[in-house]
Motif scaffolding. Structure first.
Motif, PDB file in Angstrom:
ATOM      1  N   ALA A  70       0.826  -1.216   0.000  1.00 25.49           N
ATOM      2  CA  ALA A  70       0.000   0.000   0.000  1.00 25.49           C
ATOM      3  C   ALA A  70       0.856   1.261   0.000  1.00 25.49           C
ATOM      4  CB  ALA A  70      -0.929   0.000   1.216  1.00 25.49           C
ATOM      5  N   GLY A  71       1.944   1.253   0.741  1.00 22.88           N
ATOM      6  CA  GLY A  71       2.812   2.420   0.789  1.00 22.88           C
ATOM      7  C   GLY A  71       3.493   2.703  -0.537  1.00 22.88           C
ATOM      8  N   LEU A  72       3.899   1.650  -1.238  1.00 24.38           N
ATOM      9  CA  LEU A  72       4.577   1.829  -2.527  1.00 24.38           C
ATOM     10  C   LEU A  72       3.602   2.054  -3.675  1.00 24.38           C
ATOM     11  CD1 LEU A  72       7.358  -0.906  -2.257  1.00 24.38           C
ATOM     12  CD2 LEU A  72       7.620   1.569  -2.025  1.00 24.38           C
ATOM     13  N   GLY A  73       2.471   1.349  -3.682  1.00 28.70           N
ATOM     14  CA  GLY A  73       1.501   1.462  -4.783  1.00 28.70           C
ATOM     15  C   GLY A  73       0.675   2.727  -4.690  1.00 28.70           C
ATOM     16  N   PRO A  74      -0.424   2.694  -3.944  1.00 24.76           N
ATOM     17  CA  PRO A  74      -1.264   3.890  -3.836  1.00 24.76           C
ATOM     18  C   PRO A  74      -0.542   5.087  -3.221  1.00 24.76           C
ATOM     19  CG  PRO A  74      -2.418   1.968  -3.005  1.00 24.76           C
ATOM     20  CD  PRO A  74      -1.002   1.542  -3.277  1.00 24.76           C
ATOM     21  N   GLY A  75       0.372   4.821  -2.290  1.00 20.60           N
ATOM     22  CA  GLY A  75       1.078   5.927  -1.642  1.00 20.60           C
ATOM     23  C   GLY A  75       2.090   6.597  -2.551  1.00 20.60           C
ATOM     24  N   LEU A  76       3.218   5.943  -2.765  1.00 24.36           N
ATOM     25  CA  LEU A  76       4.329   6.528  -3.533  1.00 24.36           C
ATOM     26  C   LEU A  76       3.973   6.732  -5.005  1.00 24.36           C
ATOM     27  CD1 LEU A  76       7.403   7.310  -3.481  1.00 24.36           C
ATOM     28  CD2 LEU A  76       7.808   5.010  -4.309  1.00 24.36           C
ATOM     29  N   ILE A  77       3.604   5.651  -5.688  1.00 20.64           N
ATOM     30  CA  ILE A  77       3.365   5.751  -7.133  1.00 20.64           C
ATOM     31  C   ILE A  77       2.060   6.483  -7.427  1.00 20.64           C
ATOM     32  CG2 ILE A  77       3.027   4.430  -9.256  1.00 20.64           C
ATOM     33  CD1 ILE A  77       4.986   2.370  -8.073  1.00 20.64           C
ATOM     34  N   GLY A  78       1.061   6.282  -6.584  1.00 22.41           N
ATOM     35  CA  GLY A  78      -0.212   6.979  -6.782  1.00 22.41           C
ATOM     36  C   GLY A  78      -0.097   8.486  -6.685  1.00 22.41           C
ATOM     37  N   SER A  79       0.765   8.961  -5.805  1.00 26.00           N
ATOM     38  CA  SER A  79       0.935  10.414  -5.680  1.00 26.00           C
ATOM     39  C   SER A  79       1.970  10.948  -6.673  1.00 26.00           C
ATOM     40  CB  SER A  79       1.345  10.788  -4.254  1.00 26.00           C
ATOM     41  OG  SER A  79       2.620  10.259  -3.948  1.00 26.00           O
ATOM     42  N   PHE A  80       2.816  10.085  -7.184  1.00 23.92           N
ATOM     43  CA  PHE A  80       3.841  10.488  -8.149  1.00 23.92           C
ATOM     44  C   PHE A  80       3.242  10.646  -9.542  1.00 23.92           C
ATOM     45  CE2 PHE A  80       7.364   8.985 -11.031  1.00 23.92           C
ATOM     46  CZ  PHE A  80       8.150  10.108 -10.915  1.00 23.92           C
ATOM     47  N   THR A  81       2.408   9.699  -9.955  1.00 22.72           N
ATOM     48  CA  THR A  81       1.797   9.744 -11.282  1.00 22.72           C
ATOM     49  C   THR A  81       0.391  10.308 -11.179  1.00 22.72           C
ATOM     50  OG1 THR A  81       0.904   7.524 -11.068  1.00 22.72           O
ATOM     51  CG2 THR A  81       3.078   7.718 -12.042  1.00 22.72           C
ATOM     52  N   THR A  82      -0.053  10.959 -12.241  1.00 23.21           N
ATOM     53  CA  THR A  82      -1.409  11.511 -12.214  1.00 23.21           C
ATOM     54  C   THR A  82      -2.014  11.498 -13.600  1.00 23.21           C
ATOM     55  OG1 THR A  82      -0.528  13.724 -12.511  1.00 23.21           O
ATOM     56  CG2 THR A  82      -1.009  13.076 -10.266  1.00 23.21           C
ATOM     57  N   LEU A  83      -3.117  10.798 -13.725  1.00 22.06           N
ATOM     58  CA  LEU A  83      -3.869  10.832 -14.981  1.00 22.06           C
ATOM     59  C   LEU A  83      -4.468  12.218 -15.177  1.00 22.06           C
ATOM     60  CD1 LEU A  83      -4.925   9.402 -17.465  1.00 22.06           C
ATOM     61  CD2 LEU A  83      -6.873   8.637 -16.109  1.00 22.06           C
ATOM     62  N   SER A  84      -4.837  12.874 -14.087  1.00 23.90           N
ATOM     63  CA  SER A  84      -5.424  14.209 -14.214  1.00 23.90           C
ATOM     64  C   SER A  84      -4.437  15.183 -14.851  1.00 23.90           C
ATOM     65  CB  SER A  84      -5.879  14.725 -12.847  1.00 23.90           C
ATOM     66  OG  SER A  84      -4.794  14.798 -11.956  1.00 23.90           O
ATOM     67  N   ALA A  85      -3.161  15.032 -14.581  1.00 20.10           N
ATOM     68  CA  ALA A  85      -2.164  15.910 -15.206  1.00 20.10           C
ATOM     69  C   ALA A  85      -2.073  15.653 -16.705  1.00 20.10           C
ATOM     70  CB  ALA A  85      -0.798  15.723 -14.546  1.00 20.10           C
ATOM     71  N   VAL A  86      -2.225  14.406 -17.117  1.00 23.89           N
ATOM     72  CA  VAL A  86      -2.231  14.084 -18.546  1.00 23.89           C
ATOM     73  C   VAL A  86      -3.418  14.769 -19.220  1.00 23.89           C
ATOM     74  CG1 VAL A  86      -2.514  12.231 -20.243  1.00 23.89           C
ATOM     75  CG2 VAL A  86      -1.036  11.891 -18.270  1.00 23.89           C
ATOM     76  N   MET A  87      -4.579  14.625 -18.619  1.00 24.37           N
ATOM     77  CA  MET A  87      -5.785  15.222 -19.202  1.00 24.37           C
ATOM     78  C   MET A  87      -5.677  16.750 -19.242  1.00 24.37           C
ATOM     79  SD  MET A  87      -7.534  12.754 -20.188  1.00 24.37           S
ATOM     80  CE  MET A  87      -6.195  11.592 -20.309  1.00 24.37           C
ATOM     81  N   ALA A  88      -5.157  17.342 -18.179  1.00 22.55           N
ATOM     82  CA  ALA A  88      -4.988  18.800 -18.161  1.00 22.55           C
ATOM     83  C   ALA A  88      -4.024  19.243 -19.256  1.00 22.55           C
ATOM     84  CB  ALA A  88      -4.497  19.251 -16.789  1.00 22.55           C
ATOM     85  N   SER A  89      -2.938  18.513 -19.430  1.00 20.31           N
ATOM     86  CA  SER A  89      -1.970  18.854 -20.483  1.00 20.31           C
ATOM     87  C   SER A  89      -2.600  18.737 -21.861  1.00 20.31           C
ATOM     88  CB  SER A  89      -0.739  17.945 -20.393  1.00 20.31           C
ATOM     89  OG  SER A  89      -0.022  18.185 -19.216  1.00 20.31           O
ATOM     90  N   LEU A  90      -3.410  17.707 -22.074  1.00 17.75           N
ATOM     91  CA  LEU A  90      -4.096  17.542 -23.357  1.00 17.75           C
ATOM     92  C   LEU A  90      -5.044  18.708 -23.637  1.00 17.75           C
ATOM     93  CD1 LEU A  90      -4.945  13.744 -23.305  1.00 17.75           C
ATOM     94  CD2 LEU A  90      -3.363  14.900 -24.850  1.00 17.75           C
ATOM     95  N   LEU A  91      -5.796  19.101 -22.622  1.00 14.77           N
ATOM     96  CA  LEU A  91      -6.724  20.224 -22.792  1.00 14.77           C
ATOM     97  C   LEU A  91      -5.994  21.529 -23.079  1.00 14.77           C
ATOM     98  CD1 LEU A  91      -9.318  19.435 -19.987  1.00 14.77           C
ATOM     99  CD2 LEU A  91      -9.647  19.260 -22.470  1.00 14.77           C
TER     100      LEU A  91
END
Length: 143
Positions: A70-91
């Protein structure tokens, strides 16, 4: 039933670390609104590889504690990567008249993410089938 406290703490600590890493990427690779969002792409490609590597390797070991997953998946990687940032960049790219660049960015994000996640799964699986060391040597190498 075990206490959820260690898992929650691991996610919080991983989240802080992932957010700090994300900010470091954003500062290292800045871009304007009409430019290719390289830092978001790099973050998501690195994150998909890391998640694939963990899922194919460390997480398949029966001795890996839930709090670490949980600490590595949702915690570390979940906060490091963001689909919302991809969508914002596309827009933003589309709004700036760079739809072709947005399409290229989406294609590289999805195809690159899938490729690197598959590579991570393969390498992680190889790691999972190696025996775990019982102690850490002086050089710090455990694998």
């Amino acid at each position: 039933m075990p206490s959820p406290a260690p898992t929650l703490l691991a996610v919080a600590v991983g989240g802080m670390a992932g957010t700090g890493l994300r900010l470091a990427f954003d500062l290292a690779f800045p871009h304007g609104d009409a430019e290719f969002p390289i830092e978001t792409l790099l973050v998501n490609l690195v994150g998909t590889f890391a998640l694939g590597w963990l899922a194919g390797g460390l997480w398949t070991r029966p001795t890996t504690p839930t709090w670490l997953k949980a600490g590595l998946g949702p915690g570390l990687i979940g906060s490091f990567t963001t689909l919302s940032a991809v969508m914002a960049s596309l827009l933003v790219l589309t709004r700036e008249g760079e739809a072709w660049l947005g399409a290229l960015y989406l294609l590289v994000s999805v195809a690159g993410g899938l490729l690197l996640a598959a590579l991570g799964l393969k390498l992680g699986s190889r790691l999972a089938h190696r025996p775990m060391p019982h102690e850490v040597g002086d050089a710090g190498s455990t694998l």
